[in-house]
Write an enzyme that holds these catalytic residues in place. Structure first.
Site, PDB file in Angstrom:
ATOM      1  N   ASP A  28      78.335  71.427  59.936  1.00 50.55           N
ATOM      2  CA  ASP A  28      79.283  70.967  59.191  1.00 50.55           C
ATOM      3  C   ASP A  28      79.356  69.353  59.168  1.00 50.55           C
ATOM      4  OD1 ASP A  28      82.606  71.402  58.482  1.00 50.55           O
ATOM      5  OD2 ASP A  28      82.321  69.560  59.692  1.00 50.55           O
ATOM      6  N   TYR A  50      81.415  61.450  55.723  1.00 43.67           N
ATOM      7  CA  TYR A  50      80.688  60.932  57.255  1.00 43.67           C
ATOM      8  C   TYR A  50      79.471  60.024  57.192  1.00 43.67           C
ATOM      9  CZ  TYR A  50      83.564  65.142  58.795  1.00 43.67           C
ATOM     10  OH  TYR A  50      84.757  65.955  59.070  1.00 43.67           O
ATOM     11  N   LYS A 108      82.285  68.489  52.166  1.00 49.06           N
ATOM     12  CA  LYS A 108      83.469  68.584  51.856  1.00 49.06           C
ATOM     13  C   LYS A 108      83.765  67.493  50.936  1.00 49.06           C
ATOM     14  CE  LYS A 108      84.735  69.061  56.587  1.00 49.06           C
ATOM     15  NZ  LYS A 108      83.577  68.327  57.672  1.00 49.06           N
ATOM     16  N   HIS A 118      88.429  68.394  51.508  1.00 47.84           N
ATOM     17  CA  HIS A 118      88.546  67.588  52.706  1.00 47.84           C
ATOM     18  C   HIS A 118      89.947  67.278  53.116  1.00 47.84           C
ATOM     19  CE1 HIS A 118      86.036  64.813  55.755  1.00 47.84           C
ATOM     20  NE2 HIS A 118      87.109  65.183  56.187  1.00 47.84           N
TER      21      HIS A 118
HETATM   22  N1  LIG Z   1      87.899  68.202  58.350  1.00 45.41           N
HETATM   23  C1  LIG Z   1      88.324  67.127  59.002  1.00 45.41           C
HETATM   24  O1  LIG Z   1      89.189  66.249  58.664  1.00 45.41           O
HETATM   25  C2  LIG Z   1      87.572  67.107  60.220  1.00 45.41           C
HETATM   26  C3  LIG Z   1      86.448  67.626  60.728  1.00 45.41           C
HETATM   27  N2  LIG Z   1      85.694  67.264  61.509  1.00 45.41           N
HETATM   28  C4  LIG Z   1      84.681  67.957  62.069  1.00 45.41           C
HETATM   29  O2  LIG Z   1      84.629  68.333  63.372  1.00 45.41           O
HETATM   30  C5  LIG Z   1      83.837  68.319  64.186  1.00 45.41           C
HETATM   31  C6  LIG Z   1      84.064  68.071  65.668  1.00 45.41           C
HETATM   32  O3  LIG Z   1      85.083  67.382  65.930  1.00 45.41           O
HETATM   33  P1  LIG Z   1      84.983  65.773  66.538  1.00 45.41           P
HETATM   34  O4  LIG Z   1      85.998  65.118  66.244  1.00 45.41           O
HETATM   35  O5  LIG Z   1      83.632  65.616  66.477  1.00 45.41           O
HETATM   36  O6  LIG Z   1      85.440  66.115  68.292  1.00 45.41           O
HETATM   37  P2  LIG Z   1      84.917  67.112  69.381  1.00 45.41           P
HETATM   38  O7  LIG Z   1      85.966  67.728  69.774  1.00 45.41           O
HETATM   39  O8  LIG Z   1      83.792  68.162  68.646  1.00 45.41           O
HETATM   40  O9  LIG Z   1      84.406  66.367  70.488  1.00 45.41           O
HETATM   41  C7  LIG Z   1      82.981  65.577  70.388  1.00 45.41           C
HETATM   42  C8  LIG Z   1      82.926  64.943  71.225  1.00 45.41           C
HETATM   43  O10 LIG Z   1      82.776  65.427  72.917  1.00 45.41           O
HETATM   44  C9  LIG Z   1      81.567  65.153  73.620  1.00 45.41           C
HETATM   45  N3  LIG Z   1      81.103  66.490  73.822  1.00 45.41           N
HETATM   46  C10 LIG Z   1      80.314  67.270  73.190  1.00 45.41           C
HETATM   47  N4  LIG Z   1      80.111  68.437  74.008  1.00 45.41           N
HETATM   48  C11 LIG Z   1      80.739  68.277  75.394  1.00 45.41           C
HETATM   49  C12 LIG Z   1      80.601  68.752  76.527  1.00 45.41           C
HETATM   50  N5  LIG Z   1      80.050  70.034  76.511  1.00 45.41           N
HETATM   51  N6  LIG Z   1      81.327  68.244  77.417  1.00 45.41           N
HETATM   52  C13 LIG Z   1      81.946  67.129  77.358  1.00 45.41           C
HETATM   53  N7  LIG Z   1      81.723  66.296  76.253  1.00 45.41           N
HETATM   54  C14 LIG Z   1      81.177  66.955  75.188  1.00 45.41           C
HETATM   55  C15 LIG Z   1      80.800  64.555  72.397  1.00 45.41           C
HETATM   56  O11 LIG Z   1      79.646  63.627  73.115  1.00 45.41           O
HETATM   57  P3  LIG Z   1      78.105  63.899  72.885  1.00 45.41           P
HETATM   58  O12 LIG Z   1      77.762  63.713  71.334  1.00 45.41           O
HETATM   59  O13 LIG Z   1      77.672  62.476  73.616  1.00 45.41           O
HETATM   60  O14 LIG Z   1      77.884  64.913  73.674  1.00 45.41           O
HETATM   61  C16 LIG Z   1      81.610  63.813  71.372  1.00 45.41           C
HETATM   62  O15 LIG Z   1      82.111  62.702  71.728  1.00 45.41           O
HETATM   63  C17 LIG Z   1      83.273  66.880  63.637  1.00 45.41           C
HETATM   64  O16 LIG Z   1      81.963  66.166  64.115  1.00 45.41           O
HETATM   65  C18 LIG Z   1      83.392  66.843  62.183  1.00 45.41           C
HETATM   66  O17 LIG Z   1      82.184  67.813  61.729  1.00 45.41           O
HETATM   67  C19 LIG Z   1      86.421  66.300  62.680  1.00 45.41           C
HETATM   68  C20 LIG Z   1      87.567  65.579  62.237  1.00 45.41           C
HETATM   69  C21 LIG Z   1      88.328  65.873  61.275  1.00 45.41           C
HETATM   70  O1  LIG Z   2      86.739  64.590  58.917  1.00 44.06           O
HETATM   71  C1  LIG Z   2      87.290  63.530  59.360  1.00 44.06           C
HETATM   72  C2  LIG Z   2      86.512  62.516  60.386  1.00 44.06           C
HETATM   73  O2  LIG Z   2      87.365  61.414  60.755  1.00 44.06           O
HETATM   74  C3  LIG Z   2      87.914  60.636  59.518  1.00 44.06           C
HETATM   75  C4  LIG Z   2      88.738  59.566  60.100  1.00 44.06           C
HETATM   76  O3  LIG Z   2      87.971  58.501  60.530  1.00 44.06           O
HETATM   77  C5  LIG Z   2      89.124  61.775  59.049  1.00 44.06           C
HETATM   78  O4  LIG Z   2      89.783  61.392  57.966  1.00 44.06           O
HETATM   79  C6  LIG Z   2      88.405  62.935  58.514  1.00 44.06           C
HETATM   80  O5  LIG Z   2      89.252  63.986  58.171  1.00 44.06           O
END
Ligand SMILES: NC(=O)C1=CN([C@@H]2O[C@H](COP(=O)(O)OP(=O)(O)OC[C@H]3O[C@@H](n4cnc5c(N)ncnc54)[C@H](OP(=O)(O)O)[C@@H]3O)[C@@H](O)[C@H]2O)C=CC1
Ligand SMILES: O=C1CO[C@H](CO)[C@@H](O)[C@@H]1O
Length: 326
Positions: free
Chosen positions: A56, A61, A90, A123
């Site tokens: 994803d 990003y 997205k 998005h």
């Molecule tokens: N459509 C949208 O608006 C959005 C989409 N997204 C998508 O969703 C994805 C996931 O969400 P995200 O915000 O990254 O958050 P997550 O809930 O996936 O958390 C990621 C964090 O958790 C840590 N982590 C990963 N695995 C573990 C584990 N096994 N134990 C403890 N800590 C862990 C990672 O650190 P480390 O890397 O050091 O392991 C990182 O800091 C995003 O990367 C993005 O692709 C996110 C936000 C908004």
């Molecule tokens: O995917 C995302 C990651 O974080 C952004 C904020 O910094 C969001 O706006 C977005 O939806």
């Protein structure tokens, strides 16, 4: 490529791997260019070696190039073929105007160095001012809105499917009412709504609604996004919840594996991000157990309708999704 990750059948007859790799580098927030380059590229390579086949990303990003480099390197090495990998990107808020949609996709395809996307999402349901960069702000620093109807944006997304540039299209951060209005006007149904879903925001109603319409729920932030730049250290930590810890002990799994399996057992598609090979392996090792009904119910009870991505800067936009109940 052999992978033990099951696939979900989508409403257009295609399949999506049931867990994906998130690539939002939460370490740099909205200010690009301050992170260590290369971490995401290595993470994607490690992930593919471990059996992840769903990645994803998003134009906003600033990770598409790294994602593309990693996938293409794994294709060159013969580890995977392009058709083995499910690539999601997205359309950012500044490209909702119909005449800008295709150009934004072409930019993503170029960044990813791939001829097509498996899935392209709107998005957010709301638009920002066009042609002033990715984050148009006024002299007070407030985001400048635009008022393009997402139905008009969707009609352009549909043409991308017609032209074979994307296999599927979907939405992200759409409320029930917004999804309903889109469906009433769509020729091609969205295959998924990618929304925040974690143990403090279990999305029970939205999940049921989407299921009733044949739309999957992709769960972002499934671990509670612990590295988000706006983390409040006084807030409870999802992976340290006593219920999660006791279930981790019961199933001999880690708290993250419990949080991710919770999504799988609800029929959702989690997309956890990690740039650490050990945690990448941990997060995908969730297909040898299942939470029983009572434990799922105990996890449901952690819900407090707490959004970590509340998107407050857009709260006054008429298409802000979180003014709706769900
Ligand atoms: N459509 C949208 O608006 C959005 C989409 N997204 C998508 O969703 C994805 C996931 O969400 P995200 O915000 O990254 O958050 P997550 O809930 O996936 O958390 C990621 C964090 O958790 C840590 N982590 C990963 N695995 C573990 C584990 N096994 N134990 C403890 N800590 C862990 C990672 O650190 P480390 O890397 O050091 O392991 C990182 O800091 C995003 O990367 C993005 O692709 C996110 C936000 C908004
Ligand atoms: O995917 C995302 C990651 O974080 C952004 C904020 O910094 C969001 O706006 C977005 O939806």
């Amino acid at each position: 490529m052999t992978s033990n990750v099951p696939k979900v059948l989508l409403n257009n007859g295609t399949f999506m791997p049931i867990i994906g790799l998130g690539t939002w580098g939460s370490d740099w927030g909205l200010t690009f260019g301050q992170r260590e380059r290369g971490a995401i590229e290595q993470a994607v390579k490690d992930a593919i070696d471990l059996g992840y086949l769903h990645i994803d990303t998003a134009l906003v990003y600033d990770t598409e190039k790294e994602v593309g480099n990693a996938i293409n390197e794994k294709i060159r090495q013969g580890v995977v073929k392009r058709e083995d990998v499910y690539i999601v990107s997205k359309l950012w808020n500044t490209f909702h105007r119909p005449d800008l949609v295709r150009g934004a996709l072409m930019q993503s395809l170029q960044n990813l160095n791939t001829p097509y996307l498996d899935l392209y999402l709107i998005h957010w349901p709301l638009a920002h001012k066009e042609e002033q960069g990715l984050f148009p702000v006024d002299d007070k620093g407030n985001i400048v809105f635009s008022f393009v109807d997402f139905v008009d944006t969707w009609k352009e997304m549909e043409k991308l499917v017609d032209d074979g540039l994307v296999k599927s299209i979907g939405i992200s951060n759409f409320s029930k009412n917004q999804t309903e209005r889109l469906l009433a006007n769509a020729r091609i149904k969205p295959v998924t709504n990618q929304v925040e879903c974690q143990l403090y925001l279990t999305q029970t109603k939205l999940s049921e609604y989407l299921r009733s319409k044949g739309i999957t729920l992709t769960a972002y932030g499934p671990l509670g996004s612990p590295a988000r730049p706006w983390l409040d250290s006084k807030e409870p930590v999802l992976l340290e919840e006593p219920t999660v810890l006791s279930l981790a002990a019961k199933y001999n799994k880690t708290p993250a594996q419990i949080a991710l399996r919770y999504q799988i057992d609800r029929g959702h598609i989690p997309i956890p991000k990690s740039s650490n090979k050990t945690r990448l392996a941990e997060n995908i090792s969730i297909f040898d157990f299942q939470l029983d009904a009572g434990d799922l119910e105990a996890l449901n009870k952690l819900n407090r309708n707490k959004r970590f991505f509340s998107n407050d800067e857009n709260a006054t936009h008429p298409d802000h999704p979180f003014n709706d109940e769900y």
